[in-house]
Design a protein around this motif. Structure first.
Motif, short mmCIF file in Angstrom:
data_model
loop_
_atom_site.label_atom_id
_atom_site.label_comp_id
_atom_site.label_asym_id
_atom_site.label_seq_id
_atom_site.Cartn_x
_atom_site.Cartn_y
_atom_site.Cartn_z
N CYS A 41 30.09 28.13 40.80
CA CYS A 41 30.49 28.80 39.55
C CYS A 41 29.66 28.23 38.40
CB CYS A 41 31.98 28.53 39.32
SG CYS A 41 32.62 29.25 37.80
N CYS A 43 30.72 27.07 35.85
CA CYS A 43 31.44 25.91 35.32
C CYS A 43 31.17 24.65 36.14
CB CYS A 43 32.96 26.18 35.29
SG CYS A 43 33.75 26.11 36.90
N ASN A 45 32.13 24.25 39.35
CA ASN A 45 33.05 24.27 40.49
C ASN A 45 32.40 24.97 41.69
OD1 ASN A 45 35.45 23.83 41.78
ND2 ASN A 45 36.44 25.68 40.98
N CYS A 79 37.20 31.77 40.79
CA CYS A 79 37.17 30.33 40.49
C CYS A 79 38.54 29.85 40.05
CB CYS A 79 36.13 30.05 39.41
SG CYS A 79 36.07 28.31 38.93
N CYS A 82 38.18 28.21 36.44
CA CYS A 82 38.04 29.17 35.35
C CYS A 82 39.22 30.13 35.30
CB CYS A 82 36.75 29.98 35.48
SG CYS A 82 35.26 28.98 35.34
N ARG A 86 34.17 35.05 38.73
CA ARG A 86 32.91 34.81 38.03
C ARG A 86 31.73 34.98 38.97
NH1 ARG A 86 32.62 30.19 33.66
NH2 ARG A 86 30.99 31.65 33.04
ZN LIG Z 1 34.49 28.27 37.25
#
Ligand SMILES: [Zn+2]
Length: 403
Positions: A41, A43, A45, A79, A82, A86
């Motif tokens: 992801c 982010c 992750n 995710c 999140c 995503r």
């Molecule tokens: Zn994420």
């Protein structure tokens, strides 16, 4: 050599392997496979479960005159961090981008150096695309350490739309000449937001802040950086002096034969003595000879400029007191008024000189912002102009892919 091997070597795509190459109406489409199979992801992750897949393309740097696209089957993930679906992060592009990072970096690099029309034509993208790309590039490369080690700063406002209602508040570092903060509006809140970003420890380091005289910034400074000396921008002092001189000159308008002559003379008296051309200097000398009062006013203007130019700081206090006295006794009403204003702001004027920030750097930055406006960087909104200011005046270093 196989075509895919050749493209692999030529493009050297980070984290991607060329599978196939096809020539289409839109240009060369390079099919890429992600080397890492792990689903990541934006982010950070990672996940094992693929939500769905689809084909996505990114515009890459042109191959000769042909457009080039990278294409891959991209996965989406649900995710947990999140809390939503995503699209996975690819190593060759920024999240959400439809251009590769190399392409975006070239756009950013060009926008630091030339006007937008040149960029859009050379790179074959629209203005709107450039705006979006520049935002990502600035976010990617902005120096997060820019708020550290701020000792002498300057705050100024810039009006970015006609009508004088839309303002940005700009804070610059006098020691590096770099813009460190841009906020919307010309309010105390705009400067307060900067001090809050800075935090108490870094606020305590600030030794001096320059601003214009009629400043609304004094209150936020008294609250957040009470130890800092308030310095007044030389630019505004010189503007005052020029206004006083102008007013003396205007009252003599009838004495000039032609409007053109009057305009030439006005331009000459406004110009700094050291920048006068030979013909203008002659004109000025003649004017001052014929009109003692104007000559005296001109001299007072030039002498006031000298405090920022040629007078050693150690002598500045005496020099300024002397100047005030002469202006007071000049029997020129405009300069008597100026003397009173200067007296009122004396501390701020002298602070600027003793802090060594009389070089007008902050004003220089203001002039550069106006140049960005002129170049037509389409800052119809505060956000786009803010981005352009960071890009061109934030000393952001953008690496070129052609290293
Ligand atoms: Zn994420």
């Amino acid at each position: 050599m196989r075509v895919s091997t050749a493209f692999n070597r030529m493009l050297d795509i980070p984290g991607g392997l060329v599978q196939d190459v096809s020539f289409t109406d839109q240009g060369v489409v390079v099919d890429v496979r992600l080397r890492k199979r792990r689903l990541r992801c934006p982010c950070g992750n990672t996940s094992k479960a693929v939500y769905d897949r689809k084909i996505r393309r990114w515009r890459h740097l042109d191959l000769g005159s042909t457009r080039c696209w990278l294409q891959t089957s991209i996965r989406r993930l649900d995710c947990v961090r999140c809390g939503r679906v995503r699209t996975e992060q690819v190593p060759w592009a920024r999240p959400g981008a439809r251009h590769t990072q190399d392409f975006e970096d070239v756009i950013g690099w060009l926008c630091q150096r030339t006007d937008r029309t040149t960029v859009t034509r050379l790179m074959r993208v629209t203005w709107r695309t450039v705006t979006r790309i520049v935002k990502r590039v600035v976010d990617g490369y902005v120096d997060n350490g820019r708020l550290d080690n701020l000792y002498r700063i300057g705050v100024d406002e810039i009006c970015y739309r006609r009508g004088g209602r839309d303002y940005l508040t700009v804070v610059a570092d006098h020691d590096t000449g770099r813009v460190v903060h841009v906020a919307e509006g010309r309010t105390q809140q705009a400067l307060n937001s900067f001090f809050l970003d800075l935090g108490p420890e870094r606020c305590a380091q600030v030794e001096a802040i320059s601003m214009d005289m009629a400043s609304i910034w004094k209150q936020p400074c008294a609250t957040h950086i009470p130890q800092a000396q308030i310095c007044f921008d030389p630019f505004h002092i010189i503007v005052w002096a020029n206004q006083a001189l102008d007013s003396v000159f205007r009252s003599k308008r009838r004495q000039h034969n032609s409007h053109k002559q009057w305009q030439r003379t006005r331009a000459a008296i406004r110009t700094g003595a050291e920048n006068l051309s030979v013909s203008r200097r002659k004109l000025l000398e003649e004017t001052n000879r014929n009109d003692q009062k104007l000559g005296q006013a001109w001299m007072l203007k030039e002498d006031l400029r000298d405090i920022y130019r040629t007078i050693p700081p150690s002598q500045a206090d005496n020099y300024l007191n002397d100047w005030i006295e002469r202006a007071n006794n000049s029997q020129i009403q405009e300069f008597e008024t100026l003397a009173r204003r200067i007296t009122k702001h004396k501390t701020g004027i002298l602070n600027t000189i003793h802090q060594g920030i009389s070089n007008g750097r902050s004003e220089g930055i203001n002039a550069k912002i106006r140049l960005i406006n002129k170049r037509g960087y389409g800052h119809h909104t505060a956000a786009t102009l803010t981005t352009m200011i960071y890009l061109t005046l934030g000393k952001i270093i953008i690496p070129l892919p052609t290293k």
